[in-house]
Design a protein around this motif. Sequence first.
Motif, mmCIF file in Angstrom:
data_model
loop_
_atom_site.group_PDB
_atom_site.id
_atom_site.type_symbol
_atom_site.label_atom_id
_atom_site.label_comp_id
_atom_site.label_asym_id
_atom_site.label_seq_id
_atom_site.Cartn_x
_atom_site.Cartn_y
_atom_site.Cartn_z
ATOM 1 N N ASN A 58 -2.101 2.108 9.875
ATOM 2 C CA ASN A 58 -1.374 2.437 11.118
ATOM 3 C C ASN A 58 -0.136 1.558 11.317
ATOM 4 N N GLU A 59 0.764 1.620 10.381
ATOM 5 C CA GLU A 59 2.012 0.862 10.481
ATOM 6 C C GLU A 59 3.232 1.762 10.374
ATOM 7 N N ARG A 60 3.136 2.993 10.899
ATOM 8 C CA ARG A 60 4.259 3.921 10.701
ATOM 9 C C ARG A 60 5.551 3.418 11.309
ATOM 10 N N GLU A 61 5.450 2.607 12.361
ATOM 11 C CA GLU A 61 6.681 2.112 12.986
ATOM 12 C C GLU A 61 7.213 0.870 12.306
ATOM 13 N N ASN A 62 6.314 0.027 11.847
ATOM 14 C CA ASN A 62 6.754 -1.219 11.231
ATOM 15 C C ASN A 62 7.187 -1.059 9.783
ATOM 16 N N ILE B 221 4.686 -2.362 -3.401
ATOM 17 C CA ILE B 221 3.542 -1.479 -3.589
ATOM 18 C C ILE B 221 2.838 -1.290 -2.252
ATOM 19 N N VAL B 222 2.924 -0.088 -1.720
ATOM 20 C CA VAL B 222 2.322 0.209 -0.418
ATOM 21 C C VAL B 222 0.911 0.752 -0.636
ATOM 22 N N ILE B 223 -0.058 0.042 -0.086
ATOM 23 C CA ILE B 223 -1.448 0.466 -0.240
ATOM 24 C C ILE B 223 -1.959 0.915 1.123
ATOM 25 N N ASP B 224 -1.840 2.202 1.385
ATOM 26 C CA ASP B 224 -2.230 2.699 2.691
ATOM 27 C C ASP B 224 -3.673 3.177 2.661
ATOM 28 N N ASP B 225 -4.440 2.748 3.640
ATOM 29 C CA ASP B 225 -5.859 3.105 3.680
ATOM 30 C C ASP B 225 -6.121 4.312 4.579
ATOM 31 N N LYS C 229 -0.407 8.636 10.004
ATOM 32 C CA LYS C 229 0.463 9.200 8.959
ATOM 33 C C LYS C 229 1.457 8.181 8.401
ATOM 34 N N THR C 230 1.012 6.948 8.280
ATOM 35 C CA THR C 230 1.864 5.929 7.662
ATOM 36 C C THR C 230 2.293 6.378 6.273
ATOM 37 N N LEU C 231 1.393 7.055 5.572
ATOM 38 C CA LEU C 231 1.698 7.460 4.203
ATOM 39 C C LEU C 231 2.898 8.398 4.143
ATOM 40 N N ASP C 232 3.027 9.284 5.118
ATOM 41 C CA ASP C 232 4.181 10.188 5.133
ATOM 42 C C ASP C 232 5.473 9.399 5.275
ATOM 43 N N VAL C 233 5.422 8.402 6.141
ATOM 44 C CA VAL C 233 6.599 7.540 6.322
ATOM 45 C C VAL C 233 6.915 6.832 5.008
ATOM 46 N N ALA C 234 5.855 6.372 4.338
ATOM 47 C CA ALA C 234 6.048 5.682 3.058
ATOM 48 C C ALA C 234 6.702 6.609 2.040
ATOM 49 N N LYS C 235 6.281 7.872 2.046
ATOM 50 C CA LYS C 235 6.862 8.825 1.097
ATOM 51 C C LYS C 235 8.342 9.026 1.373
ATOM 52 N N GLY D 299 13.890 4.954 -3.733
ATOM 53 C CA GLY D 299 13.553 5.220 -5.133
ATOM 54 C C GLY D 299 12.134 4.812 -5.464
ATOM 55 N N SER D 300 11.533 5.565 -6.361
ATOM 56 C CA SER D 300 10.128 5.325 -6.683
ATOM 57 C C SER D 300 9.933 4.133 -7.615
ATOM 58 N N GLU D 301 11.047 3.549 -8.091
ATOM 59 C CA GLU D 301 10.900 2.319 -8.886
ATOM 60 C C GLU D 301 10.702 1.131 -7.961
ATOM 61 N N LYS D 302 11.320 1.233 -6.778
ATOM 62 C CA LYS D 302 11.236 0.126 -5.829
ATOM 63 C C LYS D 302 10.064 0.276 -4.875
ATOM 64 N N ILE D 303 9.784 1.519 -4.475
ATOM 65 C CA ILE D 303 8.670 1.769 -3.558
ATOM 66 C C ILE D 303 7.581 2.522 -4.316
ATOM 67 N N VAL D 304 6.480 1.835 -4.534
ATOM 68 C CA VAL D 304 5.375 2.424 -5.276
ATOM 69 C C VAL D 304 4.242 2.702 -4.296
ATOM 70 N N LEU D 305 3.675 3.912 -4.376
ATOM 71 C CA LEU D 305 2.608 4.259 -3.432
ATOM 72 C C LEU D 305 1.260 4.280 -4.139
ATOM 73 N N ARG D 306 0.338 3.510 -3.607
ATOM 74 C CA ARG D 306 -1.016 3.504 -4.164
ATOM 75 C C ARG D 306 -2.003 3.633 -3.014
ATOM 76 N N PRO D 307 -2.062 4.801 -2.386
ATOM 77 C CA PRO D 307 -2.895 4.949 -1.196
ATOM 78 C C PRO D 307 -4.379 5.028 -1.536
ATOM 79 N N ARG D 308 -5.174 4.806 -0.490
ATOM 80 C CA ARG D 308 -6.619 4.948 -0.642
ATOM 81 C C ARG D 308 -7.118 5.850 0.467
ATOM 82 N N GLU D 309 -8.331 6.341 0.277
ATOM 83 C CA GLU D 309 -8.866 7.351 1.200
ATOM 84 C C GLU D 309 -9.146 6.791 2.582
ATOM 85 N N LYS D 310 -9.716 5.588 2.623
ATOM 86 C CA LYS D 310 -10.097 5.065 3.939
ATOM 87 C C LYS D 310 -9.956 3.552 3.943
#
Lengths: 240, 72
Positions: free
Chosen positions: A15-19, A41-45, A50-56, A63-74
């Motif tokens: 829950n960090e969509r704003e930060n 590397i953003v590890i969203d739980d 919808k923090t993950l949408d913001v991350a995307k 760029g995906s070289e600088k921002i890497v997404l490694r989300p988790r289910e919960k």
Amino acid sequence: MADRDKYSVLLPTYNERENLPIIIWLLVKYFNESGYDYEIIVIDDGSPDKTLDVAKQLQKIYGSEKIVLRPREKKLGLGTAYIHGIKHATGNFIIIMDADLSHHPKFIPEFIQKQKEGNFDVVSGTRYIGDGGVAGWDFRRKLVSRGANYITQILLRPGASDLTGSFRLYKKEVLQKLVNSCISRGYVFQMEMIIRARQFGYTIGEVPISFVDRVYGESKLGGSEIIQFLKGLLYLFATT
Amino acid sequence: MIPKLFQWLLGAGLFIAVWLAFVLEKVDIQLTEIQRTLVLISPLLAVGIFGLVSAVIVLYRVSTFNDCKEAG
């Protein structure tokens, strides 16, 4: 040799969509200014906000070289977040920090400098020495913090001034080994990391940082947190 | 590496052993009344002094705890 260093910043989020846009912007700014190579590397739980949408979206911007997404289910633990994050990190150094803006990226170049100075295995941000400090803490909070730190210093003699901080730089293989050897959670997890580092003979450097408390008053210092801390402290006292 | 708990127990054990030796008059040293009293209460005194010094240290650190500006 120095030019080949790359820094992977692990950002566990919940829950960090704003930060998130702010901290990413700050990280990019300070890394670009300093010229060090990096990735975030953003590890969203599974954040409900919808923090993950913001991350995307941020990934599209930077760029995906600088921002890497490694989300988790919960929402899983911090330790497993680090393990998960390291797996995909391409840097030889890992920076861990809070994603809620309590840690300011402006200190990262100082961490890196410090690490190079002494080739430290770990560089720990400390609120307790030099011009390190806190913002937004009342007397009670400061008393509990200093008191707990004092007891910890007396009992564990850890050789580091701030054990519960979570703004640190590790050599990647060091973080790997430490995370795999720690069993605690919460505040105690960060403490155990430093204690184990000492046990393994790793070197620890310190950099004064300021900590801007974002969530005090909610859940950070309830009775159960204090009990967990004391239990963890006792465990480390009796086993290390 | 001996865990810290056992280091403390060892240290405390040694202190108590010496203290007991004095209290049970196993030691052949002549003490004045005052000295004897001091020795008798020395464990309590140690804890008390430690508590006092600790309180002073912690309060000092709280009062000098840097307050950083939020700006950033």
